[in-house]
Write an enzyme that holds these catalytic residues in place. Structure first.
Site, short mmCIF file in Angstrom:
data_model
loop_
_atom_site.label_atom_id
_atom_site.label_comp_id
_atom_site.label_asym_id
_atom_site.label_seq_id
_atom_site.Cartn_x
_atom_site.Cartn_y
_atom_site.Cartn_z
CB SER A 39 15.97 -51.16 -55.34
OG SER A 39 15.86 -52.09 -56.37
CG HIS A 71 15.60 -49.11 -61.60
ND1 HIS A 71 16.90 -49.28 -61.20
CD2 HIS A 71 14.86 -49.94 -60.85
CE1 HIS A 71 16.95 -50.18 -60.24
NE2 HIS A 71 15.73 -50.60 -60.00
CB SER A 219 20.78 -57.06 -58.72
OG SER A 219 21.21 -56.53 -57.48
CG ASN A 242 13.61 -56.97 -46.83
OD1 ASN A 242 14.09 -56.38 -47.80
ND2 ASN A 242 13.57 -58.28 -46.74
CG HIS A 254 9.17 -53.60 -54.95
ND1 HIS A 254 10.52 -53.96 -54.92
CD2 HIS A 254 9.07 -52.66 -55.91
CE1 HIS A 254 11.17 -53.25 -55.83
NE2 HIS A 254 10.32 -52.46 -56.45
#
Ligand code: HPA
Length: 279
Positions: A39, A71, A219, A242, A254
């Protein structure tokens, strides 16, 4: 071209088929290193260098469709200092409902196509109070708290290593040293992988800190396990997007995670660009 194969086909054969498609579609006989862009890191893709080719992952077979906004689902081929590099844009996650085998399909495809080094990038919450938003951190080790493994299931077919993979050197000390030669200010940290997609509670973050985690994300750990199983070296870099839950006053969002990543694109792109030719 080998057609997309069903989930019933065992995952190593599926990766071999995708690798064969990749060679055929690019006309490149083999590759040396692969980067999985997490991301926000995709914003850095252009800074890594001009690509020679871009192939939609859908054309390779075996890749599930990503469901997250950031993505795009393609693999780029670029030459970097004599190395043939694959850049995967479009990671998929467990939290999208994917199996561990689907989550690691890109890494297995890259290794089947010849890659001996895998660079995994991600966005992560910073647990250590001295981490700053926008800071890249080298992953020195992980806590796989997903409860899943890409090696669950029937044993790998003949010719593949045993599934009882050693993870004492999951993240290559050699590659981390090389990254620090490029940027001596790079910090290192232990990455806790959780299934998500919800963020953690402040109590969970306190627990993770007690367990030795410095970073938290959703991930990387399964992909690192799959790469190590196949003998590839792994370099993983988290971008702190963050402060982890409870460490700052504002709630986690997000959109803000992606925005924080995008605003560091130039720095992390330059970092990858410097490291890649040396892998
Ligand atoms: N927690 C889990 N995953 C994340 C975070 C976080 O705080 N930030 C970016 N990915």
């Amino acid at each position: 071209m080998i057609s997309a194969m069903s989930d019933a086909v065992e995952p190593f054969a599926r990766a071999e088929a995708s690798a064969a498609n990749l060679r055929e579609l690019t006309g490149v006989p083999g590759f040396d290193a692969a980067v999985v862009l997490g991301s926000g890191w995709q914003a850095a893709a252009e800074a890594i260098g001009a690509h020679e080719q871009e192939i939609p992952l859908a054309d390779l077979g075996g890749f599930p469709r990503p469901t997250t906004g950031g993505h795009t689902g393609a693999v780029r081929y670029l030459a970097k200092g004599g190395l043939r590099v694959l850049l995967f844009l479009g990671r998929v996650h467990l939290y999208e409902g994917n199996s561990p085998a689907a989550v690691v399909h890109g890494v297995r495809t890259a290794v089947a196509a010849g890659c001996r080094a895998i660079v995994l990038t991600n966005a992560a919450g910073g647990i250590r109070p001295d981490y700053r938003v926008g800071q890249p951190v080298l992953v020195s080790d992980h806590l796989n708290l997903t409860g899943r493994s890409p090696l669950t299931g029937p044993p790998p077919p003949d010719g593949y290593p045993s599934r009882f993979t050693d993870l004492t050197q999951a993240y290559s000390a050699r590659l981390r040293a090389l990254a620090r030669e490029e940027d001596p200010t790079l910090a290192e940290g232990v990455y806790a992988a959780l299934p998500g997609p919800h963020y953690e509670t402040p109590a969970e973050i306190r627990m993770l800190r007690g367990l030795g985690a410095d970073l938290v994300g959703m991930s990387t750990a399964l992909e690192a396990i799959a790469a190590r199983h196949l003998g590839a070296e792994v370099l993983a870099i988290s971008l702190v997007t963050n402060p982890a839950a409870g460490l700052a006053t504002q709630p986690l969002d997000h959109g803000e995670v992606l925005a924080a990543a995008r605003s560091s694109a130039a720095r992390i792109g330059a970092l990858l660009s410097a490291i890649l030719p040396r892998l």
